[in-house]
Design a protein around this motif. Structure first.
Motif, PDB file in Angstrom:
ATOM      1  N   ALA A  14       0.834  -1.207   0.000  1.00  0.00           N
ATOM      2  CA  ALA A  14       0.000   0.000   0.000  1.00  0.00           C
ATOM      3  C   ALA A  14       0.871   1.261   0.000  1.00  0.00           C
ATOM      4  N   CYS A  15       1.953   1.230   0.749  1.00  0.00           N
ATOM      5  CA  CYS A  15       2.875   2.371   0.781  1.00  0.00           C
ATOM      6  C   CYS A  15       3.521   2.570  -0.589  1.00  0.00           C
ATOM      7  N   ALA A  16       3.967   1.485  -1.216  1.00  0.00           N
ATOM      8  CA  ALA A  16       4.594   1.575  -2.540  1.00  0.00           C
ATOM      9  C   ALA A  16       3.607   2.115  -3.565  1.00  0.00           C
ATOM     10  N   ASP A  17       2.374   1.631  -3.525  1.00  0.00           N
ATOM     11  CA  ASP A  17       1.357   2.115  -4.465  1.00  0.00           C
ATOM     12  C   ASP A  17       1.118   3.608  -4.299  1.00  0.00           C
ATOM     13  N   ALA A  18       1.005   4.051  -3.051  1.00  0.00           N
ATOM     14  CA  ALA A  18       0.761   5.465  -2.787  1.00  0.00           C
ATOM     15  C   ALA A  18       1.936   6.321  -3.244  1.00  0.00           C
ATOM     16  N   GLN A  32       9.847   0.497 -12.987  1.00  0.00           N
ATOM     17  CA  GLN A  32       8.735  -0.350 -12.581  1.00  0.00           C
ATOM     18  C   GLN A  32       9.090  -1.033 -11.276  1.00  0.00           C
ATOM     19  N   ILE A  33       8.121  -1.099 -10.390  1.00  0.00           N
ATOM     20  CA  ILE A  33       8.312  -1.826  -9.131  1.00  0.00           C
ATOM     21  C   ILE A  33       8.010  -3.293  -9.407  1.00  0.00           C
ATOM     22  N   GLN A  34       9.002  -4.127  -9.205  1.00  0.00           N
ATOM     23  CA  GLN A  34       8.822  -5.569  -9.393  1.00  0.00           C
ATOM     24  C   GLN A  34       8.285  -6.231  -8.131  1.00  0.00           C
ATOM     25  N   SER A  35       8.774  -5.767  -6.979  1.00  0.00           N
ATOM     26  CA  SER A  35       8.297  -6.316  -5.709  1.00  0.00           C
ATOM     27  C   SER A  35       8.680  -5.376  -4.572  1.00  0.00           C
ATOM     28  N   VAL A  36       7.892  -5.448  -3.516  1.00  0.00           N
ATOM     29  CA  VAL A  36       8.220  -4.775  -2.259  1.00  0.00           C
ATOM     30  C   VAL A  36       7.856  -5.716  -1.123  1.00  0.00           C
ATOM     31  N   ALA A  37       8.532  -5.538  -0.024  1.00  0.00           N
ATOM     32  CA  ALA A  37       8.265  -6.253   1.216  1.00  0.00           C
ATOM     33  C   ALA A  37       8.792  -5.346   2.317  1.00  0.00           C
ATOM     34  N   PRO A  38       8.477  -5.591   3.558  1.00  0.00           N
ATOM     35  CA  PRO A  38       8.991  -4.727   4.609  1.00  0.00           C
ATOM     36  C   PRO A  38      10.518  -4.598   4.535  1.00  0.00           C
ATOM     37  N   GLY A  39      10.990  -3.364   4.314  1.00  0.00           N
ATOM     38  CA  GLY A  39      12.422  -3.096   4.248  1.00  0.00           C
ATOM     39  C   GLY A  39      13.091  -3.503   2.952  1.00  0.00           C
ATOM     40  N   LYS A  40      12.311  -3.874   1.936  1.00  0.00           N
ATOM     41  CA  LYS A  40      12.886  -4.340   0.674  1.00  0.00           C
ATOM     42  C   LYS A  40      12.113  -3.782  -0.508  1.00  0.00           C
ATOM     43  N   SER A 140       8.071  13.103  10.411  1.00  0.00           N
ATOM     44  CA  SER A 140       6.699  12.866  10.844  1.00  0.00           C
ATOM     45  C   SER A 140       5.779  12.698   9.644  1.00  0.00           C
ATOM     46  N   GLY A 141       4.746  11.924   9.829  1.00  0.00           N
ATOM     47  CA  GLY A 141       3.738  11.772   8.791  1.00  0.00           C
ATOM     48  C   GLY A 141       3.629  10.367   8.256  1.00  0.00           C
ATOM     49  N   SER A 142       2.593  10.200   7.442  1.00  0.00           N
ATOM     50  CA  SER A 142       2.269   8.916   6.831  1.00  0.00           C
ATOM     51  C   SER A 142       2.694   8.897   5.371  1.00  0.00           C
ATOM     52  N   VAL A 143       3.127   7.763   4.892  1.00  0.00           N
ATOM     53  CA  VAL A 143       3.452   7.592   3.487  1.00  0.00           C
ATOM     54  C   VAL A 143       2.173   7.532   2.667  1.00  0.00           C
ATOM     55  N   ARG A 144       1.176   6.852   3.180  1.00  0.00           N
ATOM     56  CA  ARG A 144      -0.066   6.657   2.422  1.00  0.00           C
ATOM     57  C   ARG A 144      -0.963   7.883   2.426  1.00  0.00           C
TER      58      ARG A 144
END
Length: 150
Positions: A14-18, A32-40, A140-144
């Motif tokens: 969700a963070c990557a999409d936003a 292009q984003i191929q993959s994301v995971a926590p910290g990756k 401070s703040g949200s990514v999404r």
């Protein structure tokens, strides 16, 4: 009203999409984003004519930008707005017109507000093109929810 808690993987996605929806720089360079995971994060980019410098290779700034984008997506997977506090890059071999580059970002350490991330850029043959290290700082703040960052 019942709220559904996101899994760490769902939150990272969700963070990557936003972020990507607002990231004109990465989009305009064809990343292009191929993959994301926590910290990756894994991003790809193909070298085109506008990226070629006077020696006939990809300009290092484009390699830096690809690595920096992978860094940004990896350190912002926790929905905590995070920026770079410093970074460095080592160029290993030239990238050429038409090369398909992959930047793989991995979290090395993450503290209460700071982190260290290593990003490796490889070409389509799996050869290392560059090594990048980024240091992050949580603001401070949200990514999404961008409006919370104002």
């Amino acid at each position: 009203m019942m709220t559904t808690e996101l899994t760490p993987q769902q939150l990272a996605e969700a963070c990557a999409d936003a972020m990507f929806s607002r990231d004109q720089a990465s989009q305009q360079l064809g990343m292009q984003i191929q993959s994301v995971a926590p910290g990756k994060a894994v991003l790809t980019m193909t070298i085109d004519e506008r990226m070629i410098q006077g020696h006939g290779n990809c300009h290092g700034g484009y390699l830096f930008t690809l690595a920096d984008s992978a860094f940004a997506f990896s350190c912002n997977t926790y929905d905590k707005a995070t920026v770079a506090s410093g970074c460095s890059i080592e160029y290993m071999r030239p990238a050429r017109l038409g090369d398909q580059l992959t930047a793989t970002a991995e979290e090395v350490s993450r503290g209460s507000r700071t982190g260290v991330y290593d990003i490796t850029i490889t070409n389509q043959d799996g050869k290392k093109v560059a090594l990048f290290r980024g240091k992050s700082y949580e603001v401070s703040g949200s990514v999404r929810r961008l409006e919370e960052n104002s």
